[in-house]
Scaffold this motif. Structure first.
Motif, PDB file in Angstrom:
ATOM      1  N   GLU A   1      29.205  37.209  -1.296  1.00  0.00           N
ATOM      2  CA  GLU A   1      28.210  36.631  -2.194  1.00  0.00           C
ATOM      3  C   GLU A   1      28.844  35.751  -3.265  1.00  0.00           C
ATOM      4  O   GLU A   1      28.379  34.634  -3.531  1.00  0.00           O
ATOM      5  CB  GLU A   1      27.421  37.767  -2.859  1.00  0.00           C
TER       6      GLU A   1
ATOM      7  N   GLN B   1      16.579  32.092   9.135  1.00  0.00           N
ATOM      8  CA  GLN B   1      16.503  33.340   8.379  1.00  0.00           C
ATOM      9  C   GLN B   1      17.795  33.608   7.622  1.00  0.00           C
ATOM     10  O   GLN B   1      17.771  34.145   6.516  1.00  0.00           O
ATOM     11  CB  GLN B   1      16.172  34.508   9.315  1.00  0.00           C
TER      12      GLN B   1
ATOM     13  N   LYS C   1      19.796  31.239   6.479  1.00  0.00           N
ATOM     14  CA  LYS C   1      19.756  30.304   5.353  1.00  0.00           C
ATOM     15  C   LYS C   1      18.891  30.872   4.233  1.00  0.00           C
ATOM     16  O   LYS C   1      19.275  30.841   3.055  1.00  0.00           O
ATOM     17  CB  LYS C   1      19.207  28.948   5.796  1.00  0.00           C
ATOM     18  N   LYS C   2      17.742  31.402   4.596  1.00  0.00           N
ATOM     19  CA  LYS C   2      16.843  31.996   3.605  1.00  0.00           C
ATOM     20  C   LYS C   2      17.518  33.148   2.877  1.00  0.00           C
ATOM     21  O   LYS C   2      17.398  33.287   1.652  1.00  0.00           O
ATOM     22  CB  LYS C   2      15.572  32.479   4.303  1.00  0.00           C
ATOM     23  N   PHE C   3      18.272  33.964   3.625  1.00  0.00           N
ATOM     24  CA  PHE C   3      18.979  35.089   3.017  1.00  0.00           C
ATOM     25  C   PHE C   3      20.006  34.600   1.999  1.00  0.00           C
ATOM     26  O   PHE C   3      20.087  35.114   0.875  1.00  0.00           O
ATOM     27  CB  PHE C   3      19.669  35.926   4.093  1.00  0.00           C
TER      28      PHE C   3
ATOM     29  N   VAL D   1      20.129  31.871   0.334  1.00  0.00           N
ATOM     30  CA  VAL D   1      19.483  31.250  -0.835  1.00  0.00           C
ATOM     31  C   VAL D   1      18.798  32.297  -1.710  1.00  0.00           C
ATOM     32  O   VAL D   1      18.942  32.280  -2.934  1.00  0.00           O
ATOM     33  CB  VAL D   1      18.472  30.174  -0.376  1.00  0.00           C
ATOM     34  N   GLU D   2      18.088  33.214  -1.082  1.00  0.00           N
ATOM     35  CA  GLU D   2      17.289  34.167  -1.857  1.00  0.00           C
ATOM     36  C   GLU D   2      18.059  35.405  -2.289  1.00  0.00           C
ATOM     37  O   GLU D   2      17.853  35.907  -3.402  1.00  0.00           O
ATOM     38  CB  GLU D   2      16.056  34.576  -1.049  1.00  0.00           C
ATOM     39  N   GLN D   3      18.947  35.911  -1.423  1.00  0.00           N
ATOM     40  CA  GLN D   3      19.667  37.148  -1.742  1.00  0.00           C
ATOM     41  C   GLN D   3      21.022  36.894  -2.399  1.00  0.00           C
ATOM     42  O   GLN D   3      21.422  37.628  -3.296  1.00  0.00           O
ATOM     43  CB  GLN D   3      19.858  37.986  -0.471  1.00  0.00           C
TER      44      GLN D   3
ATOM     45  N   CYS E   1      21.759  33.884  -3.738  1.00  0.00           N
ATOM     46  CA  CYS E   1      21.524  32.842  -4.754  1.00  0.00           C
ATOM     47  C   CYS E   1      22.403  31.611  -4.557  1.00  0.00           C
ATOM     48  O   CYS E   1      22.879  31.005  -5.519  1.00  0.00           O
ATOM     49  CB  CYS E   1      21.725  33.421  -6.167  1.00  0.00           C
TER      50      CYS E   1
ATOM     51  N   ASN F   1      23.126  27.682  -3.698  1.00  0.00           N
ATOM     52  CA  ASN F   1      22.430  26.419  -3.929  1.00  0.00           C
ATOM     53  C   ASN F   1      21.831  25.946  -2.607  1.00  0.00           C
ATOM     54  O   ASN F   1      22.546  25.723  -1.629  1.00  0.00           O
ATOM     55  CB  ASN F   1      23.418  25.385  -4.469  1.00  0.00           C
ATOM     56  N   LYS F   2      20.518  25.795  -2.562  1.00  0.00           N
ATOM     57  CA  LYS F   2      19.826  25.453  -1.321  1.00  0.00           C
ATOM     58  C   LYS F   2      20.340  24.154  -0.724  1.00  0.00           C
ATOM     59  O   LYS F   2      20.384  23.999   0.501  1.00  0.00           O
ATOM     60  CB  LYS F   2      18.321  25.354  -1.582  1.00  0.00           C
TER      61      LYS F   2
END
Length: 419
Positions: free
Chosen positions: A170, A185, A187-189, A191-193, A195, A197-198
């Motif tokens: 992380e 999924q 990528k989403k993890f 970005v969201e978990q 944090c 930079n998208k």
């Protein structure tokens, strides 16, 4: 279109160079080899660094832009405790990685590493960047999550080692200039978990290389040694699976399903080819012997070269994937290879599988991981010609999507051709 990175000015008049690391066998790291060939195709020098346990693909060996740099393979031959061996292995790998980076320090613009594993390589590359070459750009190709794989050993996300590895990924992952994921999924993890930079995360789906091609049933070649003494192949359905024989694939599930298949009077004879090697292969073979299959179900294991593997896949009627994913957000490369060969697949279910396998379109997704459900899925394909044709058509359609086109669309604009 502008490049993702600003190339170091001192390198402006030379070809750009990328070092690609995988702490695994190059021959059986297809995605990494595909990356190497893709960067070579846009006129990069490529240092391909990894284990050379078997001969890499010929197109890698023959590419004048690619230099293979071997990394020594370390095995726990003395059966040291896991922690002791892991520490020793890490120490030796640190030395090897640093030597490679130091030797190539004046030429390398980018470093791409595969994760997992990212320990210790990600930390070493970051230290090198901030102490030796601050112009270095770092790319992480996320195949899965290191901490979820480690958790297969401990089965406890609160275990201190698992927590440390998660924090390692992380925190250090945020320093990468680009993160590539194999699923949306994932990528989403990140970005969201984690944090991240998208704008620094992009999804590049696995797609088959050109060596995987569909062939007509009439063109199947049974001359390979894996078919030796098989005199009734035209009457048999050929089932294939590839594996690393690791805990995230439960082959007992398949073997128990095949015992049910064997006992069913409606099912045709079957030949299962299991390719690959790994720590649990001996256990698999012992289980096969213990189950004492009749001649209706014949099982063969084989370690295939990178040239033979696509040829064997192309002879199959159906692929089976027992991958359940430690994270739930990666996808097995084997299914991509199956589709590249025009082979439909029966797959176990997990969160990201719908990004690849479309149930009753290019394969069947077994909703419940049980031998009964897996048996029913295999039986339905091999006793229903219309279903098999439908799934075959779906797999053939999927085979049209290829790595080169996908890489050129997603990553080439970010790196571009030298101007």
């Amino acid at each position: 279109m502008p490049y993702l990175f600003q190339t170091n000015l001192k390198h402006r008049n030379k070809r750009r160079t990328i070092s690609i690391f995988v702490m695994g066998d190059l021959c059986h790291s297809p995605r990494i080899c595909y990356h190497a060939l893709s960067f070579s195709s846009i006129d990069y020098n490529v240092n391909l660094c990894g284990y050379v346990e078997s001969e890499p693909p010929y197109e890698i060996i023959d590419d004048i832009n690619i230099d293979i740099i071997p990394i020594k393979v370390l095995k726990n031959k003395k059966n040291l405790p896991f922690i002791v061996f892991a520490g020793f292995k890490m120490f030796i790998q640190i030395i090897q990685i640093w030597k490679i980076m130091w030797k190539t320090r004046k030429e390398v613009d980018y470093v791409l590493i595969q994760n997992p594993p990212c320990i210790p390589i990600l930390l070493i590359i970051l230290i090198f960047k901030y102490t030796i070459n601050n112009q270095l750009k770092i790319i992480i190709d996320w195949h899965n999550l290191n901490y979820t794989i480690l958790n297969l050993r401990y089965q406890n996300l609160n275990n201190p080692f698992v927590v440390i590895v998660r924090k390692y990924e992380e925190i250090l992952g945020k320093f990468a200039n680009l993160n590539i994921t194999v699923t949306k999924q994932m990528k989403k993890f990140l970005v969201e978990q984690f944090c991240f930079n998208k704008s620094k995360v992009v999804t590049l789906y696995d797609r088959p290389g050109k060596q995987f091609q569909p062939i007509a049933v009439t063109d199947r070649n049974y001359n390979h040694e894996v078919f030796t003494d098989m005199n009734d192949l035209p009457e048999r359905k050929i089932l294939v699976s590839s594996t690393s024989f690791t805990p995230d694939e439960d082959f007992n599930l398949l073997l128990n399903a095949l015992k049910k298949y064997e006992a069913d009077s409606e099912t045709p004879p079957i030949y299962l080819i299991v390719t690959g090697k790994g720590p649990m292969k001996e256990e698999f073979l012992k289980t096969v012997d213990k189950l004492s299959f009749s001649s209706k179900v014949i099982i063969s294991t084989s370690w295939l070269s990178s040239e033979d593997y696509p040829k064997i896949l192309a002879t199959a009627d159906l692929g089976v994937s027992l991958h359940t994913s430690s994270s739930g957000i990666d996808l097995p490369m084997k299914i991509v290879d199956f589709f590249g060969s025009g082979i439909p697949v029966v797959s176990l279910n997990f969160p990201a599988i719908s990004e690849l396998v479309k149930d009753e379109v290019n394969g069947l997704v077994v909703k419940k991981s049980s031998s009964n459900e897996l048996f029913r899925a295999i039986k339905s394909v091999f006793t229903n010609d219309e279903l098999l044709r439908t799934l075959k058509d779906g797999a053939l359609n999927e085979s049209k999507s290829r790595w080169d086109e996908n890489w050129a669309r997603v990553l080439k604009p970010k790196f571009g051709n030298k101007q």
